[in-house]
Design a protein around this motif. Sequence first.
Motif, PDB file in Angstrom:
ATOM      1  N   PHE B 255      -0.095  11.961  11.737  1.00 21.82           N
ATOM      2  CA  PHE B 255      -1.076  12.211  10.682  1.00 21.82           C
ATOM      3  C   PHE B 255      -1.568  10.926  10.017  1.00 21.82           C
ATOM      4  N   GLY B 256      -1.419   9.809  10.711  1.00 23.97           N
ATOM      5  CA  GLY B 256      -1.865   8.535  10.137  1.00 23.97           C
ATOM      6  C   GLY B 256      -0.709   7.675   9.665  1.00 23.97           C
ATOM      7  N   GLN B 257       0.486   8.251   9.612  1.00 19.93           N
ATOM      8  CA  GLN B 257       1.625   7.477   9.121  1.00 19.93           C
ATOM      9  C   GLN B 257       2.175   6.533  10.191  1.00 19.93           C
ATOM     10  N   LYS B 258       1.772   6.729  11.430  1.00 22.73           N
ATOM     11  CA  LYS B 258       2.377   5.948  12.503  1.00 22.73           C
ATOM     12  C   LYS B 258       1.332   5.101  13.234  1.00 22.73           C
ATOM     13  N   ILE B 259       0.575   4.352  12.460  1.00 22.28           N
ATOM     14  CA  ILE B 259      -0.421   3.454  13.055  1.00 22.28           C
ATOM     15  C   ILE B 259       0.013   2.008  12.854  1.00 22.28           C
ATOM     16  N   ALA B 260       0.226   1.648  11.608  1.00 23.45           N
ATOM     17  CA  ALA B 260       0.466   0.241  11.272  1.00 23.45           C
ATOM     18  C   ALA B 260       1.857  -0.211  11.710  1.00 23.45           C
ATOM     19  N   LEU B 261       2.021  -1.513  11.808  1.00 23.94           N
ATOM     20  CA  LEU B 261       3.365  -2.085  11.923  1.00 23.94           C
ATOM     21  C   LEU B 261       3.888  -2.225  10.506  1.00 23.94           C
ATOM     22  N   TYR B 262       4.883  -1.431  10.182  1.00 21.54           N
ATOM     23  CA  TYR B 262       5.485  -1.536   8.851  1.00 21.54           C
ATOM     24  C   TYR B 262       6.581  -2.585   8.884  1.00 21.54           C
ATOM     25  N   ARG B 263       7.116  -2.860   7.736  1.00 23.57           N
ATOM     26  CA  ARG B 263       8.119  -3.934   7.652  1.00 23.57           C
ATOM     27  C   ARG B 263       9.418  -3.563   8.353  1.00 23.57           C
ATOM     28  N   ASP B 322      -5.756   5.014  -6.129  1.00 21.34           N
ATOM     29  CA  ASP B 322      -4.474   4.385  -6.445  1.00 21.34           C
ATOM     30  C   ASP B 322      -3.781   4.104  -5.118  1.00 21.34           C
ATOM     31  N   PHE B 323      -3.692   2.838  -4.752  1.00 23.27           N
ATOM     32  CA  PHE B 323      -3.256   2.474  -3.404  1.00 23.27           C
ATOM     33  C   PHE B 323      -1.768   2.162  -3.320  1.00 23.27           C
ATOM     34  N   GLY B 324      -1.060   2.265  -4.439  1.00 23.07           N
ATOM     35  CA  GLY B 324       0.362   1.936  -4.392  1.00 23.07           C
ATOM     36  C   GLY B 324       0.577   0.432  -4.366  1.00 23.07           C
ATOM     37  N   ALA B 325       1.756   0.030  -3.911  1.00 25.78           N
ATOM     38  CA  ALA B 325       2.176  -1.360  -4.106  1.00 25.78           C
ATOM     39  C   ALA B 325       1.852  -2.295  -2.945  1.00 25.78           C
ATOM     40  N   TYR B 326       1.689  -1.753  -1.758  1.00 25.81           N
ATOM     41  CA  TYR B 326       1.490  -2.623  -0.594  1.00 25.81           C
ATOM     42  C   TYR B 326       0.331  -2.129   0.252  1.00 25.81           C
ATOM     43  N   CYS B 327      -0.315  -3.063   0.913  1.00 21.80           N
ATOM     44  CA  CYS B 327      -1.444  -2.708   1.780  1.00 21.80           C
ATOM     45  C   CYS B 327      -1.098  -3.025   3.223  1.00 21.80           C
ATOM     46  N   PHE B 328      -0.979  -2.012   4.021  1.00 18.70           N
ATOM     47  CA  PHE B 328      -0.847  -2.224   5.462  1.00 18.70           C
ATOM     48  C   PHE B 328      -2.213  -2.079   6.148  1.00 18.70           C
ATOM     49  N   TYR B 329      -3.187  -1.705   5.363  1.00 21.63           N
ATOM     50  CA  TYR B 329      -4.577  -1.558   5.828  1.00 21.63           C
ATOM     51  C   TYR B 329      -5.454  -2.223   4.770  1.00 21.63           C
ATOM     52  N   PRO B 330      -6.654  -2.677   5.155  1.00 20.90           N
ATOM     53  CA  PRO B 330      -7.569  -3.172   4.120  1.00 20.90           C
ATOM     54  C   PRO B 330      -7.753  -2.077   3.065  1.00 20.90           C
ATOM     55  N   ALA B 331      -7.550  -2.416   1.809  1.00 21.13           N
ATOM     56  CA  ALA B 331      -7.459  -1.391   0.763  1.00 21.13           C
ATOM     57  C   ALA B 331      -8.770  -0.651   0.516  1.00 21.13           C
ATOM     58  N   ASN B 332      -9.865  -1.236   0.922  1.00 22.46           N
ATOM     59  CA  ASN B 332     -11.147  -0.570   0.662  1.00 22.46           C
ATOM     60  C   ASN B 332     -11.463   0.505   1.691  1.00 22.46           C
ATOM     61  N   TYR B 333     -10.693   0.497   2.779  1.00 23.59           N
ATOM     62  CA  TYR B 333     -11.098   1.156   4.008  1.00 23.59           C
ATOM     63  C   TYR B 333     -11.238   2.670   3.858  1.00 23.59           C
ATOM     64  N   LEU B 334     -10.334   3.287   3.106  1.00 24.86           N
ATOM     65  CA  LEU B 334     -10.370   4.738   3.006  1.00 24.86           C
ATOM     66  C   LEU B 334     -11.441   5.203   2.020  1.00 24.86           C
ATOM     67  N   ALA B 335     -11.400   4.620   0.834  1.00 24.27           N
ATOM     68  CA  ALA B 335     -12.310   5.070  -0.224  1.00 24.27           C
ATOM     69  C   ALA B 335     -13.764   4.778   0.143  1.00 24.27           C
ATOM     70  N   ARG B 336     -13.954   3.674   0.828  1.00 24.80           N
ATOM     71  CA  ARG B 336     -15.307   3.267   1.187  1.00 24.80           C
ATOM     72  C   ARG B 336     -16.024   4.334   2.015  1.00 24.80           C
ATOM     73  N   VAL B 337     -15.297   4.952   2.923  1.00 25.48           N
ATOM     74  CA  VAL B 337     -15.936   5.960   3.781  1.00 25.48           C
ATOM     75  C   VAL B 337     -16.420   7.148   2.946  1.00 25.48           C
TER      76      VAL B 337
END
Lengths: 291, 788
Positions: B255-263, B322-337
């Motif tokens: 559902f989108g949770q498994k795209i980025a490389l997390y820490r 409200d994007f929370g504390a960390y960005c694994f994606y460019p923060a504008n990316y979701l809201a911008r659409v």
Amino acid sequence: MKPSPFTYHDPHSLDEALALLNQYGEEARIIAGGQSLVAMMNLRLAQPDHLIDINNIPVLNGIECQDRLLQIGALTSHQDILQSELVRQSCPILTNAAAHIGHYAIRQRGTIGGSLSHADPAAEWPMIAILLDGEMEIAQLSGEKRTLGARDFIQSIYTTDLAPEEILTKISFPCLEENEGWAFKPFARRRGDYFIVAVAACLTLDQSGRIKRLRLCLGGMEATAIRLDEIEQGSIAHLPDENWIREVAKAACNEGNPVDDHNADVEYRRELVEILVTDALQDAFKGTQRG
Amino acid sequence: MNQTNDKTAFLNAGKTLLRKEDRRLLTGHGRFTDDIHVVGELHACFVRSTYPHAKISALNTAEASAAPGVITIVTAEDLSEWTTTLRLAPPIEGLLPIEMTALPKDKVRFYGDLIACVIATDRYLAEDAAELVIVEYEPLEAVTGMFAAMEEDAPLVDEELGSNMISHQSFETKSIQKIMKAADRIVESTFATARQTHLPIETRGCIAEWDEGSQHLTMHIGNQAPHPFRSVLAGRLKLRESQVTIVVPDVGGGFGQKIALYREELIVAALARHLKRPVRWREDRMENMLASSHAREDFARTRAAVDSNGRIIGLMLELIEDFGAYCFYPANYLARVVAMILTGPYDIGEYAYDVKVVLTNKCGNGPMRAPMAITSWIMDGTIDNIARELELDPVQVRRLNMLADSAYPHTMATGETMEDINPGTALEKGLESIDYKNFRKRQLDDRTRGVYRGIGICSVVESTTYGSKFYKAAGIPGSGHECAWVKVDPSGEVRASAGVMSTGQGYETAFSQAVAEGLGVDPKDVAIKLGNTDVAPYGMGSRGARGATAGGGTVYLAAAAVREKALAIAAKLLGLNSADHLSIQEGRVCWFFDGKIQETELTLSDIARTAYLDPTSLPDGMEPGLEVTKAYDPPPMTYSNSCHFCEVVVEVNSGIVKIERYLVVENCGNVLSTQIVEGQQLGAISMGLSGSMFEHMIYDESGYNQTGLLSEYMMATASELPEIEIISVATPNRRTPIGLKGMAEGGVMGSIGAVSNAVSDALAPFSVVIDSHPISPLSLRQKLRKSH
Ligand SMILES: Cc1cc2nc3c(=O)[nH]c(=O)nc-3n(C[C@H](O)[C@H](O)[C@H](O)COP(=O)(O)OP(=O)(O)OC[C@H]3O[C@@H](n4cnc5c(N)ncnc54)[C@H](O)[C@@H]3O)c2cc1C
């Protein structure tokens, strides 16, 4: 979410289990269905050094009815109670309550004794036990048994009168009378969840159609389910009409001392009580008219 | 490519087949990460912050290191040697660049943030040791709300940025300001979605294997985009990309949770390499809920300038996320659409948006199925508010403002072009199906009996399958193309692969149908090989409803190219001078002659055998073998549309909402697999209903998460969800292979809006308007009490 280390014991008799409990005292925990305990252990909220499994003690399991007293072994699963014809005939409110506990898999493992010993204020069995003044039979190492009424047994949230060396062995409920009307009305957001607020009622009428006995119990309003003694007493000899139901519902919603949380604020709990009491009493009244 | 995209021209696309993957999944033979065991493997467990925001003043791992089974405990310093710092700094105007190390060095930013990693011989011992790690904190004030985050003296989540506002972008058409000033009437509406999380049934997890001999890392992990993941992982480990293989087994939802490389995954891989031993990690449910990735939590305000008929002459959107504390994606990316596509099916030429994204001391956000989920609720909710304020029928206001189906292609004020959609048809078809004509009377009759019934309508124009041109135009790095290969082996066996990866969507079934369509074989004879980066071609992975159009579409094109080659060989073998009248059907070469299709003796296997084993029989100059790799870049955006209708009854005394009917009219183009599309539609609608009625990740004022367990976080189950009726009014896309469109997110967008609008409609007599989620009985009672 893994438990801290523990030693597992698998006694095959009550005496053996009691001896182990006596040996390890506060360091031991009984495991019955594990449906509450294992979650607590995985969260490390409970870290017992010794786990005493009572699942292989057959005497703790089973349902009997004698002298209009329904006796259920502590190890009997919610699902067995739900499916028991004996229970359905002698005390159908138990059947109904069992159906509201969690989901099939949980009911298969979870036990009535575990639920009562755990004493979750939002759980079905502690509430029904308080409603029906169920009697708890408790075994001690000495071979002695003591019995205790539900209201004395359940003391507060997650707190009972059980000593660490004791085992709850049996729960007895007086059978419902013929033509006794009853209702159990839990409110939860989702099917199978612990209730946020619940109301349970039993009602019998005398020959003239007036109230002979009312038992009325609220869950979710305090650290334990509460019986509304004054309302129960005051209802005797009343006509069970809409007016009475309205008055009782109004009075009941002022009872208890509930908390605010993200599921319900105090006012919402009281609003729910009013709705559920109305619902429960209407159903219970209908039940008295069946025969 | 089939230029007409006429549905009837397809033999395999659009058929209903049993899902190929279900034999193994339903019989318990799926192979998930936890089913894979590697000899000598170690287990990781993370030490996490118990404070929402704090300086780490001391960290003592001495006692923990000595605990049984512990191999090592690593901290930020160790990892900075083995990994690079992530720098996310795409050249996007208004977006601040961020940097992130593998472990936070001196302060934690949210409850559940990482501090250290314990490696032990099993997970139990690792957890025992983690409890012994001593962390001394110096608590800092936490910022837990988007508005507080924007205040002048707010505590900073990331000091390096100098502000919590990580992104601020705006846009306006030439005359919007003038129109707003001159407008007689401005209708203002607000909308707020609750913070949610993805909640895949399988949490995150991975196994990292380092082969010291070949200096090669193999990572088994449930991931939606294996190749981009490999690129980032290799980069951050300072490895060459050829030294890394990602292997994705069966995956229990993403559902989108498994795209980025997390820490966590980076750390596990770094440790496998450092220790030269396999390391595995399975996120537990609590970690998943507290610290994996959250989503939503948008606040939107629209101001619509309207004339007295309800015609919108100008629209302004203010959006804060409200994007929370960390960005694994460019923060504008979701809201911008959201801002880009807000006006959707409506004819709104004058438009402005202002989009802010802020950091807070909560778990970082990421895209979740329909990152732009709030869009359709904002738009159709605004329309409903216009109708209410002007005392007009909401359907009338929709009709008045909606573009005619004949107006497409249409370019929105933001420059986004929609084509091949029919929102007008979808609306009218739905109105007829739910008998809207008589609904209002039914509603009034019921009200006199104290029954509060409402209907909610929500038109969705869903942006799917983002093409490279869209990314470029939006200033987002990356590509929207996809790559696939189709191979026919000498035996005649057909295999295909693409860069996308299924997390449960049934790609094996749908892609088999795409290959079958392109090549002319039976879908059951096609083997689909996904998820191994050494086998699959480099593709952009699964997200943004691109599985069918980008993934399936590319597979189809590759299959069609294989067919072309196969037919050229067939013509030669049959002694014909052209393949014009030849086709392949169910693996056999057919000849169109005398107005009839006739089977020849030649099969695909014969052709394959020739192609590999008898190259001298091939047409002059033709390469031996029968395989094609193709890349395909879809249109900038492929739009789908739908219209959702939700009928509810609200018990005003208890606040309980009962959904009595749910109907959706869908246009998602031609489809590969009807059954899979239906599953996606039902799933998306359910996810939207659950999100708007039940789910809420609650943080208290000091920043502690109150809902980090499944017993606290309410997700709807099947018992709480309605029957869903689906009506199709599909029209093909004119440019995509087979006329495909995406569709997996629109259901979320539509159901969020439809149910919210329905409850507002039901509670109109009380002037209660749903402007925030979740629509819980408690929240309704709180609103109703105020209205009495
Ligand atoms: C997802 C989920 C949903 C649930 N929903 C509900 C619900 O809606 N309503 C509800 O009522 N419950 C619900 N439960 C809890 C369930 O009913 C448990 O079975 C019950 O609370 C505990 O019974 P158990 O046999 O599993 O006890 P255990 O978990 O084994 O033990 C619980 C506690 O009781 C003690 N104990 C157990 N047996 C005895 C005994 N005979 N004598 C002395 N001490 C004993 C144990 O030491 C422990 O402290 C749910 C559980 C889950 C996992």
